[in-house]
Design a protein around this motif. Structure first.
Motif, PDB file in Angstrom:
ATOM      1  N   UNK A 794      -7.557   7.598  11.081  1.00  0.00           N
ATOM      2  CA  UNK A 794      -6.110   7.503  11.264  1.00  0.00           C
ATOM      3  C   UNK A 794      -5.626   6.066  11.118  1.00  0.00           C
ATOM      4  N   UNK A 795      -6.402   5.106  11.572  1.00  0.00           N
ATOM      5  CA  UNK A 795      -6.012   3.704  11.435  1.00  0.00           C
ATOM      6  C   UNK A 795      -5.969   3.290   9.973  1.00  0.00           C
ATOM      7  N   UNK A 796      -6.989   3.702   9.214  1.00  0.00           N
ATOM      8  CA  UNK A 796      -6.995   3.386   7.783  1.00  0.00           C
ATOM      9  C   UNK A 796      -5.814   4.053   7.086  1.00  0.00           C
ATOM     10  N   UNK A 797      -5.517   5.305   7.462  1.00  0.00           N
ATOM     11  CA  UNK A 797      -4.373   6.001   6.868  1.00  0.00           C
ATOM     12  C   UNK A 797      -3.060   5.289   7.195  1.00  0.00           C
ATOM     13  N   UNK A 798      -2.942   4.795   8.425  1.00  0.00           N
ATOM     14  CA  UNK A 798      -1.723   4.078   8.811  1.00  0.00           C
ATOM     15  C   UNK A 798      -1.573   2.791   8.009  1.00  0.00           C
ATOM     16  N   UNK A 799      -2.677   2.049   7.849  1.00  0.00           N
ATOM     17  CA  UNK A 799      -2.607   0.818   7.058  1.00  0.00           C
ATOM     18  C   UNK A 799      -2.267   1.129   5.603  1.00  0.00           C
TER      19      UNK A 799
END
Length: 1185
Positions: A794-799
């Motif tokens: 999810x963090x990678x998707x947000x970035x």
């Protein structure tokens, strides 16, 4: 009023002493001055004061001592001893008597029959009779004024004309007004005094003895005055009286002048007061007269401008008089003009002499430049607005002033511009050949000195640009534009006849500026540094715009590309309003030639290398992305606007260019890939106020050429985050220093280390994240390994979503290449932007593990939607770009050949639409296939592979599962992926309902119907084309339509669903009579269970459904009976119960297994299916009750 010229008026010193009751100053007055103020001083000394202070007591003693030596005080004291109450009663009776008598003077109560003349009677009378005589005469004049209806008259009165008794009469008049204020209002008395000789002298004495009434008297006289005071004797007398009052009280002169302007009465008085005004500190720049008249004519009040203009026009119609205020004003203005001339010089220039060496051409002094500019504007207003016709002397001096040479200062530049515009506005000032020669010499001097003036004065807008612009307008015969330019520079609207410019046009086009000289000179003009809307005036950009518009550069083969590029690079905010029109007309000159005879006569476009230089060092371009931008954001946005507008204009002019067999080069896709379009648009959004219409123009071009950059999801993500985020950035960012190599190594380490590296990046802005984009996307494949934490994904998707707001196109290409299957990665096959535009389905040819990773699947779906939109724009542009040229080529190749008609254009359009429809439907079919569970997921659910896709159905459709099975179905990765896909399909169906129709005509697995109907809110549109689908000859499409309809009826129990369901039951009944036995089995086995949802959604359909089931059962039972005696006992029971529906409801029959049904006869299987349908309908009825 010349009749009172020999009388002594109250001085300003004496009036100021009376206003302030300054006893010391009063004591300093001479006896003649003090004599005029005695009525007020005597009353002040005798009457009981309201001020009981010691200071006033002392002042009163001084006043008594001052009056004690004046003999005339006794007569005034005697006048004050009269019974004024009785006098007022008699006066009112006389007024009533005169009113009854119609104004006749036959009888008088105040004065009996006079034995002698009025003067002798006044001399021999006692104080009371003197008061009566004066009051009677004054009331008679006031009554006549009231009855005159505004017509002026001059009353001959012996009492007010005798020079011997003027002082005594003035004393009586002041005492009467002071003691009888209600009977004799001071404004009415002042109005009456205008109608007698020496009235202005009496009025000044009256006001001086009542100093507080000064403003009241003046306002009353102005309100009752004429709109044009010099037109009548009364107006002139009123003006003179008010002028005398203001000379007595000069501190109030400007206030009285303001009253004149406010009421729009007595314009001559305003000018006269200005002429009389002597300011305390002399302003060397502009005189009060110039300021006042300029304010009237150039102000925003149209009523005042018309009023004063009428004063000028009317004044010119009378003969020249020295006493006329207008001619006094003109004489004063001429004196001021002559005073600032360099020196007296004639307009004659010796033939063959150098104008620079002529002794008559001296420069204008620097301290006089501002005053000279003000005078020029004033004369322009007087001549253009007020209609002033200058005399020969005025015209001569004006021409000398206009052709003088000021110093190289900003004020000097302004003066030259005004002089030039005045020559254009009033060419009649140049009437003789000598004057014309003088003007040409001055214009030549302007051309020669404009560069020096611009550099020395330090201004960006010099008069050289105006000269160039006027020359271009003359060459293109745009006389209206010249008139607008002149009015704009002068700051006033002047009626200029275009025919009056013919002489100037000849001089400009034949002697000074030929068209070739204009174009050659324009290219050499330096660009304006830091061009913005804050720089006023006429700039080089205005000249270049007009030359481009008239196609002068292409006509004379002068290259303007470099100048335009330099000017675009020298811009800043706020955006200058001429930049966008300049770019538009420049693009038009590139694509369309000036004439059909010379199709090559076009300007050159900006080169790709020059465009790349603008974006070098910008984020996303080049290797050193952290270097400082050389060009401003304004320049980059303008270059972006130029490129997008150029491409759009190139497509829009395809037909015209094809006819001329000319194909301008388009900018390459590689160039467009290196321009950070989305990042620039995002920055422009924050500068909308300073960029004017540039932001909206860019959005329009972006929506047309790059629709994938205008998706709604992208705009929503770009909303600026508020709240605690800025605070967190300030607190945490200083200690955040993550490098590219560190992030690269973190992906190869364990998850917690990578998470610690990524969390600080979430606080960075989108622009600051750009250096990490490659590391994030290149290692996305590593996140597909099992065991990766959901939070990390999810963090990678947000970035990724944050980066998508600034560099979407480059980010998408990197992401698609990073998510390829491992076999392609080993071959190091990398897709380009063009590959993805041609085939958007490449996005779905990714690693299969992406389809079960919701965060990465969300990214994939976002890219797929974007590339589908981009592919449509790409194909539309390609079709427009090649259609006309292909048509022209084919036409030329077919010349002389018969039987080879051109391919109609509609065929190309249809092929393009078919290709786009195939792309969209293929994407939808692939995504629907992704929604099906894999074999491992089927095993996880105990072999029931349909559990994940049927979870949208109600509890009546399937038995209750175990708790772990339900959680596994609703909380799995597959369920989340299904939700994401359904959201995208919903958007696609809403954007183009034809996609939904095409996909359902193609069909998809029946197991997905519960998911699509429950998960895609727009599936209700299928009700529109289900009747058409039922009418298809293919049996599988008919079956799919009935199955789809059964789910839609359950989800959308609408009247339209009911009508379509009736149609489906009717179609099933019709097909029962025409289908063969094998096809009947194939059709009814999957469709009979669909009748149960029909009945559940619409109970009125029970009768039709039961009737259909009975008909199908009868046909099947008959076929079974003819073939075998060893039939299932149920068939016999079915025969017995066909006539009784209620008997069937009481049966309790066991369910048949799949093995039993598969081994049975097809008709027997149908019978079992009918049985199951009957039982489900009966259970539905029972549960309903």
């Amino acid at each position: 009023m010349t009749d009172s010229s020999g009388l002594h008026f109250v001085s300003p010193y004496a009036f100021a002493a009376m206003q302030k009751v300054d006893v010391v100053r009063l004591a300093a007055l001479s006896d003649p001055e003090l004599r005029l103020l005695l009525p007020c001083l005597v009353r002040m000394a005798l009457c009981a004061p309201a001020d009981q202070s010691n200071a006033w007591a002392q002042d009163k003693k001084l006043i008594l001592r001052l009056l004690s030596g004046v003999e005339a005080v006794n007569s005034i004291v005697a006048l004050l001893s009269v019974d004024f109450h009785a006098l007022e009663q008699d006066a009112r009776k006389e007024q009533q008597l005169r009113h009854k008598a119609g104004g006749s003077n036959s009888e008088s109560i105040l004065v009996s029959q006079l034995q002698h003349g009025l003067t002798l009677e006044f001399e021999h009378s006692d104080p009371l009779r003197r008061l009566r005589l004066a009051l009677s005469e004054l009331l008679a004049i006031m009554n006549k004024v009231a009855d005159s209806s505004g017509e002026f008259f001059l009353k001959s009165s012996e009492l007010f004309e005798s020079p011997v008794y003027l002082e005594e009469v003035a004393d009586v008049l002041c005492i009467l007004q002071a003691e009888l204020p209600s009977l004799l209002p001071i404004v009415d008395v002042a109005e009456a005094l205008l109608h007698v000789r020496n009235g202005d002298w009496f009025l000044c004495l009256l006001v001086a003895n009542v100093p507080d009434s000064f403003n009241e008297v003046c306002r009353g006289l102005i309100k009752n005055g004429e709109r044009q005071d010099e037109e009548s004797v009364g107006g002139r007398r009123r003006t003179e009286a008010l002028r005398q009052l203001c000379q007595m009280n000069p501190s109030q002169a400007l206030n009285i002048r303001a009253m004149v302007v406010q009421e729009c009465h007595l314009p001559g008085l305003g000018v006269a007061l200005t002429l009389d005004y002597k300011p305390d500190s002399a302003d060397e720049a502009v005189s009060p007269l110039v300021s006042y008249v300029s304010g009237l004519l150039l102000g925003t009040n149209g009523k005042v401008r018309t009023w004063f203009g009428m004063f000028i026009r009317n004044g010119q119609q009378r003969k020249r008089e020295s006493s006329s205020v207008l001619w006094q004003m003109r004489r004063q203005l001429l004196l001021e003009l002559v005073a600032i001339l360099p020196r007296s010089r004639g307009t004659h220039v010796p033939s063959g002499s150098d104008p620079e060496s002529c002794p008559g051409y001296s420069g204008l002094r620097e301290e006089h430049v501002v005053k000279a500019s003000a005078l020029l504007r004033l004369y322009c207003a007087l001549m253009g607005i007020a209609g002033l016709r200058p005399t020969d002397e005025e015209a001569e001096q004006l021409l000398q002033l206009m052709t003088s040479r000021p110093p190289a200062t900003p004020a000097g530049v302004r003066f030259v511009s005004l002089s030039f515009c005045k020559l254009l506005a009033f060419p009649t000032l140049v009437s003789t050949p000598e004057q014309e020669q003088l003007m040409v010499i001055w214009l030549t001097w302007m051309i020669k000195e404009e560069e020096y003036f611009e550099s020395a004065a330090g201004v960006s807008a010099s008069f050289g640009e105006m000269l160039l612009l006027v020359a271009m307008y003359f060459h293109s015969n745009q006389l209206g534009a010249i008139i607008e330019l002149v009015c704009s520079t002068l700051g006033m609207k002047i009626a200029i006849k275009p025919s009056s410019l013919n002489k100037m046009k000849t001089i400009f086009t034949h002697e000074i500026f030929t068209e070739q000289v204009v174009t050659a000179h324009a290219v050499r003009v330096a660009v304006t540094n830091s061009l913005s809307a804050n720089i006023a005036g006429f700039l080089p950009i205005h000249c270049i715009y007009q030359l481009l518009k008239s196609r002068a550069f292409t006509k004379h083969k002068v290259s303007i590309k470099d100048w335009i590029f330099r000017q675009l690079c020298e811009t800043t905010t706020p955006l200058h309003t001429q930049l966008l029109p300049l770019i538009d007309v420049y693009i038009n000159s590139i694509l369309t030639p000036a004439s059909k005879a010379n199709p090559e006569a076009t300007n050159q476009p900006i080169t790709e290398q020059e465009i790349l230089n603008v974006f070098q060092g910008h984020a996303g371009v080049g290797e050193q992305t952290s270097s400082r931008c050389q060009y401003s954001i304004t320049t980059q946005l303008l270059i972006l606007y130029y490129i997008l507008s150029y491409e759009e204009a190139l497509l829009g002019n395809t037909k015209t260019l094809a006819l001329m067999q000319k194909k301008p080069k388009s900018y390459s896709a590689a160039l467009m890939d290196q321009i950070p379009i989305k990042h620039l648009i995002r920055q422009a959004q924050g500068l909308q106020q300073e960029l004017g219409g540039l932001h909206s123009a860019l959005l329009r071009l972006l929506a047309t050429n790059y629709p994938h950059l205008c998706m709604v999801e992208g705009w929503i993500c770009e909303e600026e985050v508020t709240g605690t985020l800025p605070l967190l950035r300030r607190m945490l960012l200083p200690s955040c220093s993550c490098r590219y190599t560190q992030l690269q190594r973190a992906f190869l380490q364990d998850g917690p280390a990578l998470m610690r590296m990524l969390e600080p990046l979430t606080l960075l802005s989108a622009a600051d994240l750009i250096p990490y984009a490659e590391a994030l996307t290149a290692n996305m494949g590593l996140l597909l390994q099992p065991g990766v934490a959901r939070r990390l994904l999810q963090t990678v998707s947000k970035l990724w979503m944050v980066l998508n707001t600034v560099m979407p196109r480059r980010l998408w290409v990197m992401t698609v290449n990073a998510l390829q299957p491992s076999a392609k990665l080993l071959r190091q096959h990398c897709y380009t932007q063009n590959d993805l535009l041609v085939d958007p389905l490449i996005v779905l040819r990714c690693d299969p593990r992406v389809f079960r990773c919701p965060p990465l699947m969300d990214i994939t779906l976002h890219m797929l939607n974007g590339y589908l939109l981009a592919s449509k724009a790409y194909l539309n542009a390609h079709l427009k770009e090649t259609a006309e040229f292909d048509r022209q080529t084919q036409t030329i190749s077919n010349l002389g050949l018969t039987g080879q008609p051109d391919t109609p254009e509609v065929t190309r359009e249809e092929l393009k639409n078919a290709l786009l429809a195939a792309q969209d439907s293929a994407a939808v079919q692939i995504l629907l296939e992704v929604c099906l569970p894999s074999s491992q997921e089927e095993q996880l659910l105990g072999g029931d592979g349909e559990g994940l896709v049927k979870s949208g159905q109600s509890a009546l459709d399937q038995p209750m599962r175990e708790e772990w099975q339900i959680e596994g179905g609703l909380l799995s990765d597959l369920r989340e992926v299904q939700c994401l896909i359904c959201c995208l399909l919903h958007q696609m169906f809403i954007a183009d309902p034809n996609i939904a129709k095409l996909v359902h005509f193609q069909g998809y697995p029946q197991a997905l119907l519960p998911l699509t109907v429950a998960g895609i809110p727009s599936m209700h549109i299928c009700l529109d084309f289900i009747p058409e689908l039922l009418a298809q000859p293919q049996q599988e499409k008919q079956i799919f339509a009935i199955q789809l309809l059964s789910h839609l009826c359950t989800q959308y129990a609408l009247p339209k669903s009911l009508s379509v369901a009736r149609l489906a039951i009717s179609v099933m009944g019709t097909l029962l009579t025409v289908l063969t036995r094998p096809r009947r089995f194939v059709f009814f086995m999957p469709t009979l269970p669909c009748l149960v949802p029909f009945c559940r959604a619409f109970p009125p359909l029970y009768d039709d459904v039961v009737s259909l089931l009975v008909q199908v059962g009868q046909v099947c039972a008959a076929d079974v009976a003819t073939k075998s005696r060893d039939i299932d006992p149920f068939i016999g029971r079915l025969k017995e119960s066909l006539g009784s529906d209620m008997g069937l409801s009481k049966m309790s029959l066991p369910k048949r297994s799949a093995e039993e049904l598969g081994a049975a006869d097809p008709d027997v299987q149908l019978c079992y299916c009918i049985e199951a349908a009957f039982m489900d309908i009966v259970e539905t009825c029972i549960q309903g009750f």
